[in-house]
Enzyme design. Structure first.
Site, PDB file in Angstrom:
ATOM      1  N   LYS A  22      36.085  -8.938 -43.218  1.00  0.00           N
ATOM      2  CA  LYS A  22      34.958  -9.529 -42.477  1.00  0.00           C
ATOM      3  C   LYS A  22      33.860  -9.985 -43.427  1.00  0.00           C
ATOM      4  CE  LYS A  22      31.446  -6.905 -40.442  1.00  0.00           C
ATOM      5  NZ  LYS A  22      30.129  -7.391 -40.788  1.00  0.00           N
ATOM      6  N   ASN A  23      33.439  -9.088 -44.311  1.00  0.00           N
ATOM      7  CA  ASN A  23      32.254  -9.413 -45.109  1.00  0.00           C
ATOM      8  C   ASN A  23      32.507 -10.449 -46.204  1.00  0.00           C
ATOM      9  OD1 ASN A  23      30.724  -7.881 -43.442  1.00  0.00           O
ATOM     10  ND2 ASN A  23      30.653  -6.076 -44.777  1.00  0.00           N
ATOM     11  N   CYS A 116      23.706  -5.717 -37.069  1.00  0.00           N
ATOM     12  CA  CYS A 116      23.626  -4.382 -36.455  1.00  0.00           C
ATOM     13  C   CYS A 116      22.258  -3.776 -36.700  1.00  0.00           C
ATOM     14  CB  CYS A 116      24.676  -3.458 -37.073  1.00  0.00           C
ATOM     15  SG  CYS A 116      26.343  -3.759 -36.485  1.00  0.00           S
ATOM     16  N   ARG A 121      16.465  -3.975 -42.804  1.00  0.00           N
ATOM     17  CA  ARG A 121      17.239  -5.097 -43.339  1.00  0.00           C
ATOM     18  C   ARG A 121      16.394  -6.329 -43.709  1.00  0.00           C
ATOM     19  NH1 ARG A 121      23.001  -5.506 -40.443  1.00  0.00           N
ATOM     20  NH2 ARG A 121      23.639  -5.807 -42.577  1.00  0.00           N
ATOM     21  N   ASP A 304      29.432   1.422 -45.255  1.00  0.00           N
ATOM     22  CA  ASP A 304      30.159   1.014 -44.043  1.00  0.00           C
ATOM     23  C   ASP A 304      31.264   2.003 -43.658  1.00  0.00           C
ATOM     24  OD1 ASP A 304      28.525  -1.181 -44.118  1.00  0.00           O
ATOM     25  OD2 ASP A 304      30.027  -2.532 -44.946  1.00  0.00           O
ATOM     26  N   ARG A 396      33.285  -7.061 -33.282  1.00  0.00           N
ATOM     27  CA  ARG A 396      32.673  -7.925 -34.299  1.00  0.00           C
ATOM     28  C   ARG A 396      33.381  -7.774 -35.636  1.00  0.00           C
ATOM     29  NH1 ARG A 396      26.826  -6.790 -35.339  1.00  0.00           N
ATOM     30  NH2 ARG A 396      27.446  -8.193 -36.996  1.00  0.00           N
TER      31      ARG A 396
HETATM   32  N1  EPU Z   1      17.482  -4.869 -49.005  1.00  0.00           N
HETATM   33  C1  EPU Z   1      16.170  -5.203 -49.143  1.00  0.00           C
HETATM   34  N2  EPU Z   1      15.834  -6.520 -49.352  1.00  0.00           N
HETATM   35  C2  EPU Z   1      16.761  -7.499 -49.403  1.00  0.00           C
HETATM   36  C3  EPU Z   1      18.105  -7.158 -49.247  1.00  0.00           C
HETATM   37  C4  EPU Z   1      18.442  -5.836 -49.051  1.00  0.00           C
HETATM   38  O1  EPU Z   1      15.294  -4.340 -49.080  1.00  0.00           O
HETATM   39  O2  EPU Z   1      16.391  -8.668 -49.577  1.00  0.00           O
HETATM   40  C5  EPU Z   1      17.854  -3.459 -48.744  1.00  0.00           C
HETATM   41  C6  EPU Z   1      17.730  -3.140 -47.260  1.00  0.00           C
HETATM   42  O3  EPU Z   1      17.429  -1.800 -47.071  1.00  0.00           O
HETATM   43  C7  EPU Z   1      19.140  -3.411 -46.777  1.00  0.00           C
HETATM   44  C8  EPU Z   1      19.962  -2.824 -47.950  1.00  0.00           C
HETATM   45  O4  EPU Z   1      19.175  -3.195 -49.098  1.00  0.00           O
HETATM   46  O5  EPU Z   1      19.362  -2.840 -45.555  1.00  0.00           O
HETATM   47  C9  EPU Z   1      21.361  -3.352 -48.101  1.00  0.00           C
HETATM   48  O6  EPU Z   1      21.302  -4.752 -48.117  1.00  0.00           O
HETATM   49  P1  EPU Z   1      22.419  -5.729 -48.644  1.00  0.00           P
HETATM   50  O7  EPU Z   1      21.771  -7.030 -48.859  1.00  0.00           O
HETATM   51  O8  EPU Z   1      23.190  -5.113 -49.761  1.00  0.00           O
HETATM   52  O9  EPU Z   1      23.367  -5.802 -47.404  1.00  0.00           O
HETATM   53  P2  EPU Z   1      23.715  -7.036 -46.497  1.00  0.00           P
HETATM   54  O10 EPU Z   1      24.106  -8.181 -47.350  1.00  0.00           O
HETATM   55  O11 EPU Z   1      22.686  -7.223 -45.465  1.00  0.00           O
HETATM   56  C10 EPU Z   1      26.263  -6.457 -46.442  1.00  0.00           C
HETATM   57  C11 EPU Z   1      27.237  -6.222 -45.334  1.00  0.00           C
HETATM   58  C12 EPU Z   1      26.943  -4.889 -44.670  1.00  0.00           C
HETATM   59  C13 EPU Z   1      27.012  -3.793 -45.720  1.00  0.00           C
HETATM   60  C14 EPU Z   1      26.063  -4.108 -46.883  1.00  0.00           C
HETATM   61  C15 EPU Z   1      26.137  -3.105 -48.011  1.00  0.00           C
HETATM   62  C16 EPU Z   1      27.656  -8.465 -44.589  1.00  0.00           C
HETATM   63  C17 EPU Z   1      27.488  -9.483 -43.534  1.00  0.00           C
HETATM   64  N3  EPU Z   1      27.117  -7.288 -44.356  1.00  0.00           N
HETATM   65  O12 EPU Z   1      24.981  -6.482 -45.787  1.00  0.00           O
HETATM   66  O13 EPU Z   1      27.981  -4.696 -43.744  1.00  0.00           O
HETATM   67  O14 EPU Z   1      26.625  -2.576 -45.139  1.00  0.00           O
HETATM   68  O15 EPU Z   1      26.352  -5.409 -47.410  1.00  0.00           O
HETATM   69  O16 EPU Z   1      27.422  -3.032 -48.504  1.00  0.00           O
HETATM   70  O17 EPU Z   1      28.288  -8.703 -45.604  1.00  0.00           O
HETATM   71  C18 EPU Z   1      29.011  -3.822 -41.822  1.00  0.00           C
HETATM   72  O18 EPU Z   1      30.020  -4.490 -42.126  1.00  0.00           O
HETATM   73  O19 EPU Z   1      29.034  -2.938 -40.928  1.00  0.00           O
HETATM   74  C19 EPU Z   1      27.762  -4.056 -42.545  1.00  0.00           C
HETATM   75  C20 EPU Z   1      26.581  -3.647 -42.103  1.00  0.00           C
END
Ligand code: EPU
Length: 417
Positions: A22-23, A116, A121, A304, A396
């Site tokens: 997915k990701n 989610c 985030r 995750d 999802r």
């Molecule tokens: N963060 C910040 N600022 C930013 C970005 C991140 O403070 O600009 C912090 C936040 O606390 C955030 C955390 O870092 O919640 C993790 O953020 P990251 O950007 O690493 O995650 P993401 O890109 O929003 C992806 C996956 C998530 C997975 C995370 C970590 C996708 C669409 N989502 O999220 O997947 O948990 O990386 O590996 O790729 C899931 O599949 O259930 C899911 C939530």
């Protein structure tokens, strides 16, 4: 509303084939817009997050040919217009359109992405990357208007190794002038998949999968074909299902290195498994030892898989500790696991899971995607018939979950109420 109903305590026997990640897929689809030609993405999972991205592609005027496992995207004549909040708020990954459109057209208008509800985030690191490359960001009422006269490579140091900010910065940098260096980049395998995709189009990205990624911008990107890597979180979820209820359950089409942190913890617990080149065979094991787990960016223990693992921790003899360091609100599954007979206490960012507990069916709620997966696992192991409400969260991210589990002996159905 959709709900999943599971009659638990049935052995799982046979083979589960893992789908595309997915990701990865949710980044590859928006990244396809950067090409000036037609691209094909294979091994696409059939999940509702991809349906939402497809809706955005079609809204922008891309020609999409989607069959069971692949998508061919022709975005040569798209119209770069504001993406409505009603579509972008469906998922987090909608913000990959922000960077792809900015990279290609130097202008984008979009709302804060959805996803989610597991914590705040923020997207500050993504915006930091955009600004470093020369973009101006105006934010008004949740909407971002992002412009650049010219995108120019730069050094970007991420304050934390964010997956989204790493991918977004790459997507802008591939079409910027000159060299961009991302330091403290995230190292997740999905980032490598995206970099490989762009390199096949003609981009020059080096170092993906390490904490320092270098990108030399190019003027045009061409035709390409890519396969989505296997979903390590789906794989991990079913491996845990095997440890709970498996009878030589084989989880096929995986890259074991991508789930090494989970497999190491499961070995520490004493789970009975065999690890092959692209599969794991796993069986229900009694007298599991408790463990301590802390979530971290890759190659650390994946956040995750934290909620799915909690179900297995309820079966260990003793107290396991699990610390969530990535999200501040990813324990919403605990209330429902406790309703099913678990003994879990939340202390801030840490949970203490005391086991072994006999799990008993109940009516529980999937508050988010991985909380839903955790409850599906609990229901598979529980005595009686569990109803999981708000099951659309699960759909999802897990392709054909009902079909895959039914094929190995689970009694599971989904209904619309
Ligand atoms: N963060 C910040 N600022 C930013 C970005 C991140 O403070 O600009 C912090 C936040 O606390 C955030 C955390 O870092 O919640 C993790 O953020 P990251 O950007 O690493 O995650 P993401 O890109 O929003 C992806 C996956 C998530 C997975 C995370 C970590 C996708 C669409 N989502 O999220 O997947 O948990 O990386 O590996 O790729 C899931 O599949 O259930 C899911 C939530």
């Amino acid at each position: 509303m959709k709900q999943i109903i599971i009659e638990g305590n049935n052995y799982l026997e046979g083979t589960i084939n893992i789908s595309g990640a997915k990701n990865s897929a949710v980044a590859l689809v928006p990244a396809s817009l950067l090409s000036d030609d037609i691209v094909t993405i294979d091994n696409i999972p059939d999940i509702s997050d991809i349906d939402a991205l497809n809706e955005i592609l079609k809204y922008l005027g891309a020609k999409v040919d989607r069959n069971a496992t692949s998508m061919t995207i022709d975005s040569r004549n798209i119209n770069n217009k504001e993406i409505p909040e009603s579509i972008s708020s469906k998922l987090r990954a909608s913000y990959y359109f922000m960077s792809a459109l900015l990279g290609k057209y130097k202008h984008v208008e979009m709302y804060f992405p959805g996803g989610c509800s597991i914590g705040a985030r923020p997207i500050d690191q993504t915006l930091k990357g955009f600004r470093a490359l020369g973009a101006t960001v105006v934010e008004e009422n949740n909407k971002f208007i992002i412009d650049a006269d010219e995108l120019v490579g730069n050094n970007v140091y991420l304050d934390m190794p964010s997956v989204g900010a790493t991918i977004n910065t790459i997507l802008v940098a591939v079409r910027a002038k000159g060299k961009t260096v991302i330091e403290n980049a995230a190292k997740e395998p999905e980032i490598v998949n995206v970099a490989t995709f762009l390199n096949q189009m003609g981009a020059k990205i080096r170092g993906a999968g390490t904490s320092k990624i270098t990108i030399i911008g190019v003027e045009k990107l061409g035709k390409c074909y890519i396969e989505v890597i296997p979903d390590r979180i789906e794989a991990g979820t079913y491996i845990i299902a095997g440890a709970l209820m498996g009878k030589n359950l084989r989880i096929n089409n995986i890259i074991p290195g991508h789930v090494e942190m989970l497999l190491s913890k499961m070995k520490e617990m004493g789970v009975n498994m065999e690890i092959g080149e692209d599969y794991v065979t796993v069986s229900k094991t009694d007298n599991l030892k408790p463990v301590s787990v802390k979530t971290l960016g890759y190659p650390g223990f994946a956040t995750d898989l934290q909620q799915p693992l909690t179900t297995l921790l309820t079966q260990c003899s003793g107290v396991s500790k699990l610390e969530e360091t990535i999200y501040e609100n990813r324990f919403q599954n605990v209330e429902y696991l406790n309703l099913m007979g678990a003994d879990i206490k939340i202390n801030g960012r840490v949970i203490d899971v005391k086991g072994p507990s006999k799990l008993i069916a109940n009516t529980v709620k999937a508050t988010d995607l991985r909380a839903g997966a955790c409850l599906v696992l609990a229901a598979l192991a529980a005595e009686g018939k569990t109803t999981i409400t708000d099951a659309s969260h699960v759909l999802r991210g897990y392709e054909k979950i009902v079909e895959k589990l039914t094929a190995v002996g689970a009694k599971i159905e989904i209904e619309d109420i």
